[in-house]
Design an enzyme around this catalytic site. Sequence first.
Site, PDB file in Angstrom:
ATOM      1  CG  ASP A 176      -2.377   0.025   0.847  1.00 33.04           C
ATOM      2  OD1 ASP A 176      -2.667   0.258  -0.332  1.00 33.04           O
ATOM      3  OD2 ASP A 176      -3.229  -0.204   1.730  1.00 33.04           O
ATOM      4  CE1 TYR A 240       3.954  -6.756   3.347  1.00 33.08           C
ATOM      5  CE2 TYR A 240       3.319  -9.073   3.260  1.00 33.08           C
ATOM      6  CZ  TYR A 240       3.421  -7.826   2.662  1.00 33.08           C
ATOM      7  OH  TYR A 240       2.999  -7.659   1.368  1.00 33.08           O
TER       8      TYR A 240
END
Length: 430
Positions: A176, A240
């Site tokens: 994002d 992540y």
Amino acid sequence: MNECTAAGAPPGRRCRNPAHGLFCDSAVCTQSLSSAPPPLPPLAAGGRVRAGLPRRGPTLRRRRGRGRSRGRGHIACPARAGARAGPTCGPAEPGRAEPGRGEPGRGPPTPVMGPAAGSVTARYLVYFQYLGTDFNGVAAVRGCQRAVGVQNYLEEAAKRLNSVVPVKFTISSRTDAGVHALCNAAHLDVQRRSGQPPFSPEVLAEALNAHLKHPAIRILQAFRVPSDFHARHAATSRTYLYRLVTGCHQPDQLSVFERNRCWALRAGCLDVDAMREAAQHLLGTHDFSAFQSAGSPATSSVRTLRRASVSPDPGSPFVLAQENRLQFWNLEFESQSFLYRQVRRMTSVLVAVGLGALMPAQVKVILESRDPLGRHQARVAPAHGLFLKSVLYGSLGGNPASVQWEGKETSGWPKNLQLETSKPKTGGLE
């Protein structure tokens, strides 16, 4: 009457081409096709010769079906449709267009756009990193001048490779706006012109870095892969990292080098044991609908979370010694794939547990509710604290080969992923 001696017409034979009947005394009928033809006389509307023009010879005869110009500087040789075709000034082989000309009666050929004959297409897997602060995510943004993605800069740099077909990057993991990547991956195809060998992975990486126009993007390394390799579908693991910092009561108390790199919390500490207990409820295969944001393209919300860890960070090198009140924390999540904003939603819930707003057992209730609009799971952690840490690939061409970037130099890469030599390797990366 002059006789046509153009290439393809036998000597002593009269040219029956109606167009040549207009200029039988000119150089059109006596000049080889390899020579440039003389300029044509002006034409009126409809392609007819203007009245009153001086005739080119005393033997000018008008015939039915005058030829019209069918290209730049050429006279159409075939007869009109429906009339009996006579000898032409083109090559003797029927049904073949003359070199430099189009099909009979259709003018010059239209250039065909497509892969060059004899050209070689090579597929590469590239690893790259970026700071996401200035980008609208990693994916390319089309038709908008103010928003731009990392992919826009990558493909702009790839234009300098002079590929026959424009280079497109297929990104492994979409991030994002504001999200960073220590290591993301993508595959691309480069088709060089005929006679030119494919780029070596080293040259490709150096060329892309040389032409990248944004300092926050860097190519880490490149590899040759099979033509059916897919950077997104072939990934077996993605990890992540989310960075937290506690004890930051005011925004200006955080080092300028750490801003937009972590989520600053005003709380002085976190209940790490409770966060670790809550993370255990997320491990395994579950329906993570409760942690999925709207707009996800995924057809299924079932995912398998392999690892969820909470650990203290030894400390940031950008924090001064007198700022020891600040404590950094790392949250890591590993899965083959994630839902849209799943990591940031899980981080928000675990932070709520660490701050005492939730009990560890409530995380299991939230997970089983499958409700993404609940009070706690609807909160999304800030994007600037999230990093895509690694992308792993299990098997390429039959040989196990995993790639993971850990911030080391190229000597830290696995030995089975050496750079390509002049000869392709068998049974693995090319």
